[in-house]
Design a protein around this motif. Structure first.
Motif: not given
Lengths: 167, 101
Positions: A92-93, A85-90, B26-27
Motif C-alpha cells: 500500500x505504501x 493486498x498484503x496488509x503489512x502495508x508495504x 486491492x485483492x
C-alpha cells in the motif's frame, strides 16, 4: 453557473471514485462506480458532448455495469475480511508513493499545458448527426474493425463462460 | 464564468490515479476490474475535454472506440473471472499464483 455544475459533478465523481476502491463488498463498489459514471456523464453535457453523454449512460452505466452486477450476484462472494493486498502495508505504501508521483507528474503537465482557452464551437458540435457522419465517412474503417473486436469478445466470452470445454 | 481546461484534466488525473491505486492494492479481481474501468473513464474525460477546447470532433470519436474496447474487455474479463471462480472457488488474486515463479 457552469462552474457550479462542474464543481458539483467533479466532487461527486472524485468522492465516489475513491469509494469504489474502499469497499469491502464488490456490490457497493459497483454502485459507486455507477455514480461516478453518472457524474462524468453530467460533465460531458457541460463539454457539449451530447451524444457521448447518451452513450455513457446507455453503454457504461447501463450495459457494462449491469454485466458487473450480474457477475457479482452470480459469484455470491462473501464480505472481504482482508480488503487490501498484503496488509503489512508495504504494498500500500509503494502504491501510495507511485500514485502520488503519478498525480504530481500529471498536475505538473497540466500546469504547463492546461491553460488553453475554449475554442468557438462549430454548429452541431457533439450532436448525433455530426458524430454519425464522421463515423460513417472518415472513420468507417476503424468503425468496422470495432465490430470485429466485439464479435471476437462475444465468442471469447461464450467459450470461456460456458466451461467444461475439452470434454 | 467558464471552467478552465486544467480543471477537467485535474479531475481526469485524479480519477486515473485512484484507479491505479485500486489495481495496485486491492485483492478482489472484480474490484481490480472496476478500477480499470475507472481509469478508462478518466481518459475518456480527457478526450472529451480536449475535443471541446480544440473544437475538434476527433476526441469524441475516439471515446467511442475506447468504449467499444472497454465493453469487449469487460465481457472477456468477466468470463475469465467466472471460469477462475468455477475452478478455484476464489477471485482473490493473491491466491491465484499458479503461474507465479
Amino acid at each position: 453557473m457552469e462552474i457550479v455544475i462542474f464543481a458539483g459533478m467533479a466532487v461527486v465523481a472524485a468522492a465516489s471514485g475513491v469509494l469504489v476502491i474502499a469497499q469491502r463488498h464488490a456490490v457497493y463498489s459497483a454502485l459507486f462506480l455507477i455514480i461516478t459514471m453518472g457524474a462524468l456523464a453530467g460533465i460531458y453535457v457541460t463539454l457539449a458532448a451530447h451524444f457521448v453523454w447518451a452513450v455513457q449512460i446507455l453503454v457504461y452505466a447501463g450495459a457494462i455495469m449491469v454485466l458487473f452486477v450480474f457477475v457479482i450476484m452470480l459469484l455470491n462472494l462473501p464480505r472481504e475480511e482482508v480488503r487490501w493486498a498484503a496488509f503489512d502495508a508495504r504494498r500500500i505504501r509503494v502504491a501510495a508513493i507511485l500514485g502520488a508521483g503519478l498525480l504530481g507528474e500529471l498536475i505538473l503537465m497540466l500546469i504547463h499545458g492546461g491553460a488553453h482557452g475554449a475554442a468557438e464551437l462549430s454548429p452541431g458540435f457533439g450532436t448525433t448527426e455530426v458524430v454519425g457522419r464522421l463515423l460513417f465517412t472518415q472513420y468507417l474503417f476503424p468503425f468496422e474493425v470495432t465490430s470485429i473486436i466485439l464479435l471476437v469478445a462475444i465468442v471469447g466470452a461464450m467459450v470461456l463462460a460456458k466451461g467444461h470445454y475439452g470434454k | 464564468m467558464h471552467v478552465p481546461l486544467w480543471a477537467y484534466l485535474g479531475l481526469s488525473a485524479f480519477l486515473f490515479v485512484v484507479g491505479v491505486i485500486g489495481v495496485a492494492t486491492r485483492r478482489n479481481a472484480l474490484i481490480i476490474f472496476m478500477s480499470i474501468e475507472l481509469m478508462l473513464n478518466a481518459v475518456n474525460l480527457s478526450f472529451v475535454a480536449f475535443s471541446r477546447f480544440h473544437n475538434s470532433m476527433e476526441g469524441q470519436i475516439f471515446v467511442f472506440f475506447v468504449m467499444a474496447v472497454a465493453t469487449a474487455e469487460v465481457a472477456v474479463g468477466l468470463a475469465i473471472i467466472l471460469a477462475i471462480h468455477r475452478n478455484r472457488e476464489t477471485v482473490d488474486v493473491a491466491e491465484l499464483n499458479l503461474l507465479k515463479w
